[in-house]
Motif scaffolding. Sequence first.
Motif, short mmCIF file in Angstrom:
data_model
loop_
_atom_site.label_atom_id
_atom_site.label_comp_id
_atom_site.label_asym_id
_atom_site.label_seq_id
_atom_site.Cartn_x
_atom_site.Cartn_y
_atom_site.Cartn_z
N SER A 1 0.91 -1.30 -0.09
CA SER A 1 -0.06 -0.14 0.16
C SER A 1 0.94 1.11 0.06
O SER A 1 0.43 2.28 -0.58
N GLU A 2 2.24 1.25 0.80
CA GLU A 2 2.92 2.36 0.56
C GLU A 2 3.55 2.67 -0.78
O GLU A 2 3.51 3.57 -1.20
N CYS A 3 3.96 1.63 -1.40
CA CYS A 3 4.31 1.74 -2.84
C CYS A 3 3.29 2.32 -3.76
O CYS A 3 3.38 3.10 -4.32
N GLN A 4 2.01 1.51 -3.63
CA GLN A 4 0.85 2.11 -4.30
C GLN A 4 0.74 3.73 -4.11
O GLN A 4 0.20 4.60 -5.09
N LYS A 5 0.68 4.25 -2.90
CA LYS A 5 0.34 5.69 -2.59
C LYS A 5 1.47 6.42 -3.21
O LYS A 5 1.21 7.35 -3.78
N LYS A 6 2.87 6.05 -3.06
CA LYS A 6 3.82 6.78 -3.80
C LYS A 6 3.73 6.93 -5.11
O LYS A 6 3.86 7.90 -5.63
N ILE A 7 3.58 5.93 -5.72
CA ILE A 7 3.19 5.88 -7.23
C ILE A 7 2.20 6.85 -7.62
O ILE A 7 2.15 7.61 -8.59
N PHE A 8 1.02 6.87 -7.05
CA PHE A 8 -0.25 7.51 -7.23
C PHE A 8 0.04 8.84 -7.12
O PHE A 8 -0.15 9.75 -7.97
N GLU A 9 0.61 9.22 -6.04
CA GLU A 9 1.06 10.44 -5.87
C GLU A 9 2.07 11.06 -6.92
O GLU A 9 1.83 12.33 -7.17
N GLN A 10 2.94 10.29 -7.15
CA GLN A 10 3.76 10.97 -8.34
C GLN A 10 3.23 11.06 -9.65
O GLN A 10 3.48 12.09 -10.43
N GLU A 11 2.34 10.11 -10.14
CA GLU A 11 1.56 10.37 -11.02
C GLU A 11 0.70 11.59 -11.33
O GLU A 11 0.60 12.35 -12.28
N VAL A 12 0.13 11.83 -9.93
CA VAL A 12 -0.97 13.01 -9.99
C VAL A 12 -0.31 14.26 -9.91
O VAL A 12 -0.48 15.20 -10.71
N HIS A 13 0.96 14.26 -9.42
CA HIS A 13 1.80 15.51 -9.45
C HIS A 13 2.30 15.89 -10.70
O HIS A 13 2.04 17.02 -11.28
N GLN A 14 2.67 14.88 -11.31
CA GLN A 14 3.26 15.00 -12.76
C GLN A 14 2.10 15.35 -13.64
O GLN A 14 2.43 16.13 -14.49
N GLY A 15 0.94 14.77 -13.36
CA GLY A 15 -0.12 14.91 -14.29
C GLY A 15 -0.64 16.59 -14.02
O GLY A 15 -1.12 17.07 -15.03
N PHE A 16 -0.70 17.06 -12.99
CA PHE A 16 -1.04 18.32 -12.56
C PHE A 16 -0.28 18.95 -13.20
O PHE A 16 -0.37 20.22 -13.71
N PHE A 17 1.04 19.19 -13.12
CA PHE A 17 2.08 20.20 -13.67
C PHE A 17 1.91 20.07 -15.28
O PHE A 17 2.16 21.00 -15.95
N VAL A 18 1.73 19.05 -15.90
CA VAL A 18 1.71 18.84 -17.33
C VAL A 18 0.49 19.54 -17.70
O VAL A 18 0.37 20.38 -18.75
N LEU A 19 -0.68 19.49 -16.85
CA LEU A 19 -1.87 20.16 -17.29
C LEU A 19 -1.88 21.63 -16.98
O LEU A 19 -2.44 22.39 -17.78
N MET A 20 -1.25 21.97 -15.99
CA MET A 20 -1.11 23.45 -15.59
C MET A 20 0.00 24.15 -16.73
O MET A 20 -0.43 25.13 -17.08
N ASP A 21 1.01 23.42 -17.41
CA ASP A 21 1.61 23.97 -18.45
C ASP A 21 0.92 24.13 -19.57
O ASP A 21 0.96 25.19 -20.30
#
Length: 79
Positions: A40-60
Amino acid sequence: MRVIKTLIFIFFLTFSAHAFGKSNDYYKQTLSHILTQCNSECQKKIFEQEVHQGFFVLMDAILNQFRFEISQKEKELYD
C-alpha cells in the motif's frame, strides 16, 4: 486499499485518454506493477507521483493556452 486501487485506475484511464497522457503501454505496465508487486505504501507513492506530474503537465498546457490567447489579443489590438 480498494479505494486507492480504484482511484489509481480512474486516474490512469483519464490521463491515458487525453492528449497529455503517456503511452498506453506505460500505464499498463505501471498498473500491473501496482496490482501485483506493490504494497500500500508503494501504491500511494506511485499514485502521488503520477498525480503531481499530471497536474504540472496540465497546468503547463493551460498556461501555454493563455499565452497563445494573449498573443492573439495583442495582434488584434495592434492590427
